[in-house]
Structures are given as C-alpha cells and as structure tokens.
Design a protein around this motif. Structure first.
Motif, PDB file in Angstrom:
ATOM      1  N   GLU A 183       0.843  -1.188   0.000  1.00 43.67           N
ATOM      2  CA  GLU A 183       0.000   0.000   0.000  1.00 43.67           C
ATOM      3  C   GLU A 183       0.884   1.246   0.000  1.00 43.67           C
ATOM      4  OE1 GLU A 183      -2.441  -0.034   3.464  1.00 43.67           O
ATOM      5  OE2 GLU A 183      -3.061  -2.100   3.138  1.00 43.67           O
ATOM      6  N   VAL A 184       0.356   2.327  -0.505  1.00 46.19           N
ATOM      7  CA  VAL A 184       1.069   3.603  -0.459  1.00 46.19           C
ATOM      8  C   VAL A 184       1.123   4.052   0.993  1.00 46.19           C
ATOM      9  CG1 VAL A 184       1.006   6.015  -1.183  1.00 46.19           C
ATOM     10  CG2 VAL A 184       0.335   4.220  -2.781  1.00 46.19           C
ATOM     11  N   ILE A 185       2.309   4.461   1.430  1.00 45.35           N
ATOM     12  CA  ILE A 185       2.429   4.976   2.795  1.00 45.35           C
ATOM     13  C   ILE A 185       2.703   6.472   2.747  1.00 45.35           C
ATOM     14  CG2 ILE A 185       3.170   2.794   3.791  1.00 45.35           C
ATOM     15  CD1 ILE A 185       6.011   3.889   3.879  1.00 45.35           C
ATOM     16  N   THR A 186       2.152   7.167   3.703  1.00 44.56           N
ATOM     17  CA  THR A 186       2.331   8.608   3.822  1.00 44.56           C
ATOM     18  C   THR A 186       2.983   8.869   5.165  1.00 44.56           C
ATOM     19  OG1 THR A 186       0.330   8.927   2.529  1.00 44.56           O
ATOM     20  CG2 THR A 186       1.154  10.827   3.744  1.00 44.56           C
ATOM     21  N   VAL A 187       4.165   9.442   5.129  1.00 45.02           N
ATOM     22  CA  VAL A 187       4.946   9.662   6.344  1.00 45.02           C
ATOM     23  C   VAL A 187       5.049  11.169   6.590  1.00 45.02           C
ATOM     24  CG1 VAL A 187       7.144   9.231   7.493  1.00 45.02           C
ATOM     25  CG2 VAL A 187       6.284   7.587   5.804  1.00 45.02           C
ATOM     26  N   PRO A 188       4.556  11.649   7.750  1.00 46.41           N
ATOM     27  CA  PRO A 188       4.683  13.077   8.044  1.00 46.41           C
ATOM     28  C   PRO A 188       6.130  13.426   8.381  1.00 46.41           C
ATOM     29  CG  PRO A 188       3.715  11.939   9.905  1.00 46.41           C
ATOM     30  CD  PRO A 188       3.866  10.920   8.808  1.00 46.41           C
ATOM     31  N   MET A 189       6.578  14.558   7.910  1.00 51.19           N
ATOM     32  CA  MET A 189       7.915  15.053   8.219  1.00 51.19           C
ATOM     33  C   MET A 189       7.751  16.223   9.183  1.00 51.19           C
ATOM     34  SD  MET A 189       9.513  12.834   6.550  1.00 51.19           S
ATOM     35  CE  MET A 189      11.113  13.332   7.060  1.00 51.19           C
ATOM     36  N   VAL A 190       8.240  16.015  10.400  1.00 55.91           N
ATOM     37  CA  VAL A 190       8.044  16.975  11.479  1.00 55.91           C
ATOM     38  C   VAL A 190       9.355  17.683  11.772  1.00 55.91           C
ATOM     39  CG1 VAL A 190       7.337  17.259  13.883  1.00 55.91           C
ATOM     40  CG2 VAL A 190       6.246  15.518  12.453  1.00 55.91           C
ATOM     41  N   SER A 191       9.283  19.002  11.890  1.00 54.40           N
ATOM     42  CA  SER A 191      10.437  19.800  12.269  1.00 54.40           C
ATOM     43  C   SER A 191       9.952  20.880  13.229  1.00 54.40           C
ATOM     44  CB  SER A 191      11.064  20.440  11.027  1.00 54.40           C
ATOM     45  OG  SER A 191      12.125  21.274  11.392  1.00 54.40           O
ATOM     46  N   ASN A 192      10.609  20.982  14.373  1.00 55.58           N
ATOM     47  CA  ASN A 192      10.251  21.959  15.409  1.00 55.58           C
ATOM     48  C   ASN A 192       8.791  21.806  15.841  1.00 55.58           C
ATOM     49  OD1 ASN A 192      12.852  23.054  15.264  1.00 55.58           O
ATOM     50  ND2 ASN A 192      12.244  24.451  13.619  1.00 55.58           N
ATOM     51  N   GLY A 193       8.307  20.578  15.893  1.00 55.54           N
ATOM     52  CA  GLY A 193       6.949  20.326  16.358  1.00 55.54           C
ATOM     53  C   GLY A 193       5.868  20.639  15.342  1.00 55.54           C
ATOM     54  N   ILE A 194       6.251  20.954  14.117  1.00 60.28           N
ATOM     55  CA  ILE A 194       5.279  21.305  13.084  1.00 60.28           C
ATOM     56  C   ILE A 194       5.464  20.357  11.900  1.00 60.28           C
ATOM     57  CG2 ILE A 194       4.529  23.109  11.469  1.00 60.28           C
ATOM     58  CD1 ILE A 194       5.655  25.158  13.456  1.00 60.28           C
ATOM     59  N   ILE A 195       4.347  19.891  11.366  1.00 59.43           N
ATOM     60  CA  ILE A 195       4.427  19.052  10.164  1.00 59.43           C
ATOM     61  C   ILE A 195       4.780  19.952   8.988  1.00 59.43           C
ATOM     62  CG2 ILE A 195       3.123  17.606   8.561  1.00 59.43           C
ATOM     63  CD1 ILE A 195       1.510  16.585  10.925  1.00 59.43           C
ATOM     64  N   GLN A 196       5.911  19.677   8.390  1.00 60.49           N
ATOM     65  CA  GLN A 196       6.391  20.475   7.268  1.00 60.49           C
ATOM     66  C   GLN A 196       5.882  19.947   5.920  1.00 60.49           C
ATOM     67  OE1 GLN A 196       8.115  23.307   7.668  1.00 60.49           O
ATOM     68  NE2 GLN A 196       7.988  22.975   9.873  1.00 60.49           N
ATOM     69  N   GLY A 197       5.556  18.656   5.892  1.00 60.21           N
ATOM     70  CA  GLY A 197       5.084  18.043   4.655  1.00 60.21           C
ATOM     71  C   GLY A 197       4.992  16.542   4.847  1.00 60.21           C
ATOM     72  N   TYR A 198       4.826  15.845   3.742  1.00 62.45           N
ATOM     73  CA  TYR A 198       4.659  14.400   3.791  1.00 62.45           C
ATOM     74  C   TYR A 198       5.502  13.734   2.716  1.00 62.45           C
ATOM     75  CZ  TYR A 198       0.559  15.567   6.555  1.00 62.45           C
ATOM     76  OH  TYR A 198      -0.276  16.069   7.513  1.00 62.45           O
ATOM     77  N   VAL A 199       6.080  12.613   3.077  1.00 67.02           N
ATOM     78  CA  VAL A 199       6.742  11.759   2.097  1.00 67.02           C
ATOM     79  C   VAL A 199       5.737  10.679   1.743  1.00 67.02           C
ATOM     80  CG1 VAL A 199       8.603  10.115   1.703  1.00 67.02           C
ATOM     81  CG2 VAL A 199       9.054  12.213   2.961  1.00 67.02           C
ATOM     82  N   VAL A 200       5.474  10.536   0.461  1.00 70.94           N
ATOM     83  CA  VAL A 200       4.555   9.521  -0.032  1.00 70.94           C
ATOM     84  C   VAL A 200       5.395   8.482  -0.751  1.00 70.94           C
ATOM     85  CG1 VAL A 200       2.551   9.057  -1.482  1.00 70.94           C
ATOM     86  CG2 VAL A 200       2.744  11.241  -0.283  1.00 70.94           C
ATOM     87  N   ALA A 201       5.338   7.235  -0.273  1.00 72.78           N
ATOM     88  CA  ALA A 201       6.183   6.182  -0.840  1.00 72.78           C
ATOM     89  C   ALA A 201       5.339   4.982  -1.251  1.00 72.78           C
ATOM     90  CB  ALA A 201       7.226   5.744   0.183  1.00 72.78           C
ATOM     91  N   LYS A 202       5.684   4.433  -2.395  1.00 72.83           N
ATOM     92  CA  LYS A 202       5.069   3.197  -2.865  1.00 72.83           C
ATOM     93  C   LYS A 202       6.202   2.198  -3.030  1.00 72.83           C
ATOM     94  CE  LYS A 202       1.788   1.124  -5.789  1.00 72.83           C
ATOM     95  NZ  LYS A 202       0.552   1.289  -6.441  1.00 72.83           N
ATOM     96  N   LEU A 203       6.143   1.121  -2.246  1.00 82.70           N
ATOM     97  CA  LEU A 203       7.226   0.147  -2.200  1.00 82.70           C
ATOM     98  C   LEU A 203       6.800  -1.199  -2.774  1.00 82.70           C
ATOM     99  CD1 LEU A 203       8.376   0.845   1.459  1.00 82.70           C
ATOM    100  CD2 LEU A 203       9.407   1.735  -0.615  1.00 82.70           C
ATOM    101  N   VAL A 204       7.799  -1.919  -3.241  1.00 83.34           N
ATOM    102  CA  VAL A 204       7.640  -3.296  -3.687  1.00 83.34           C
ATOM    103  C   VAL A 204       8.766  -4.071  -3.024  1.00 83.34           C
ATOM    104  CG1 VAL A 204       7.704  -4.843  -5.683  1.00 83.34           C
ATOM    105  CG2 VAL A 204       6.710  -2.563  -5.918  1.00 83.34           C
ATOM    106  N   TYR A 205       8.474  -5.277  -2.549  1.00 83.50           N
ATOM    107  CA  TYR A 205       9.553  -6.094  -2.022  1.00 83.50           C
ATOM    108  C   TYR A 205       9.585  -7.420  -2.747  1.00 83.50           C
ATOM    109  CZ  TYR A 205       6.274  -8.787   0.896  1.00 83.50           C
ATOM    110  OH  TYR A 205       5.267  -9.589   1.343  1.00 83.50           O
ATOM    111  N   THR A 206      10.759  -8.027  -2.768  1.00 85.55           N
ATOM    112  CA  THR A 206      10.922  -9.335  -3.389  1.00 85.55           C
ATOM    113  C   THR A 206      11.309 -10.338  -2.317  1.00 85.55           C
ATOM    114  OG1 THR A 206      13.264  -8.987  -3.893  1.00 85.55           O
ATOM    115  CG2 THR A 206      11.683  -8.329  -5.578  1.00 85.55           C
ATOM    116  N   ALA A 207      10.789 -11.546  -2.485  1.00 81.74           N
ATOM    117  CA  ALA A 207      11.098 -12.637  -1.557  1.00 81.74           C
ATOM    118  C   ALA A 207      10.945 -13.943  -2.310  1.00 81.74           C
ATOM    119  CB  ALA A 207      10.176 -12.600  -0.346  1.00 81.74           C
ATOM    120  N   ASP A 208      11.598 -14.977  -1.825  1.00 83.88           N
ATOM    121  CA  ASP A 208      11.485 -16.294  -2.432  1.00 83.88           C
ATOM    122  C   ASP A 208      10.041 -16.782  -2.282  1.00 83.88           C
ATOM    123  OD1 ASP A 208      11.690 -19.466  -2.038  1.00 83.88           O
ATOM    124  OD2 ASP A 208      13.288 -18.761  -3.376  1.00 83.88           O
TER     125      ASP A 208
END
Length: 173
Positions: free
Chosen positions: A47-72
């Motif tokens: 699933e797409v994850i949204t990670v808040p980026m906090v600086s000085n107690g304030i949310i400055q923005g969000y990192v939105v990441a879409k990941l894929v992993y490989t496994a046997d």
C-alpha cells in the motif's frame, strides 16, 4: 468348433503374456525423482504509505512512498504470517526517523541506505532472511502548503468520474 476353441486359448495366452511382460518391464524401471519446481522471486506491491515530516513540532510536509519487495516464493508460502505489515511498518519508521530529507527537496544519496535498512530491520523482526530486496516504485515529497491543493485536485477528479450525469456540478443553493 475346435478352431474357435484354439483361437480363444491363443487370445488368452497372448493377453496373459503381454500383461506379464508389461508388468515385468514396468517394475524393472526405476522411478524418476521429481525435480523440485524451481520458483523465482515473488514481487509484492505494498500500500502507499504517507509519512509526516516533522520539524520543530510542526508538520512540514509528507513523504509519499510506494514500495515493492521481493522474496522467495516458496518461503512466502511457508510463512505463518504475512510480511507486508512488517515491511510497511519498517519503511514508515525508517523514513520518519532516519530519512535525510531536506524540506522541499529530496536527496538521492540516502535512498540505498533507507531501502537496505528496511530490508535488514524487517528480516530481523521476522527472525528469518525472507526479504531479498526493497524496490521503490514511487517516492514523493508533498509540502504542507500543497497538501490542500493536491487533495482538492484528487477529489475533483473523483467527483467527475463518480457522477452519472455527465460530471457537471449542481448549482449551490
């Protein structure tokens, strides 16, 4: 009549002889061992994850990441639990705590360290070397000022698609 009787005996002997020969030939063959089905890596999109980026107690923005992993694939079937939540959790933790992201611009240099840490920490939590690789399908930074605009754009696109009457808004009263 004797000819018919002799023909019947001959058919019986031929049938018994061929059955005996087939059974003898089949028992003399060694059973070939089945080679295990060679399976490769399985790719699983998360699933797409949204990670808040906090600086000085304030949310400055969000990192939105879409990941894929490989496994046997064989190891994935043997697992009693789904590894997806663990990979998502480790990705969130890694980006939130160790992501070297300057607000407004992302650095290229820390992506290999982030993906390697996600892989290592997930395998450590699963207590099994399951994850082969973490792939980034998408990674974006959305500034706090742009969040409202991005949400409004996404909502307006969904409204037009979801309406059956040609996509026109009704007048406000």
């Amino acid at each position: 009549m004797i000819k018919l009787l002799m023909f019947g005996v001959w058919v019986c002997i031929a049938t018994l002889g061929s059955s005996y020969a087939a059974a003898y030939w089949a028992s003399g063959r060694t059973a070939t061992e089945e080679e295990p089905y060679l399976e490769g890596l399985e790719y699983r999109k998360l699933e797409v994850i949204t990670v808040p980026m906090v600086s000085n107690g304030i949310i400055q923005g969000y990192v939105v990441a879409k990941l894929v992993y490989t496994a046997d694939a064989a190891h994935l079937r043997e697992m009693n639990i789904e590894p997806d939540p663990f990979v998502i959790d480790e990705a969130f933790r890694e980006i939130y705590t160790n992501g070297q992201i300057e607000f407004g611009k992302m650095s290229k240099y820390n992506l290999p360290q982030i993906t390697a840490a996600i892989k290592e920490n997930t395998n450590k939590r699963l207590n099994y070397e399951l994850i082969e690789d973490i792939l980034l399908e998408g990674l974006n930074y959305i500034d706090r000022k742009d969040v409202g605009r991005v949400v409004a754009t996404a909502d307006s696109g969904n409204d037009e698609k979801g309406k059956g009457g040609g996509g026109h808004d009704a007048p406000a009263h």
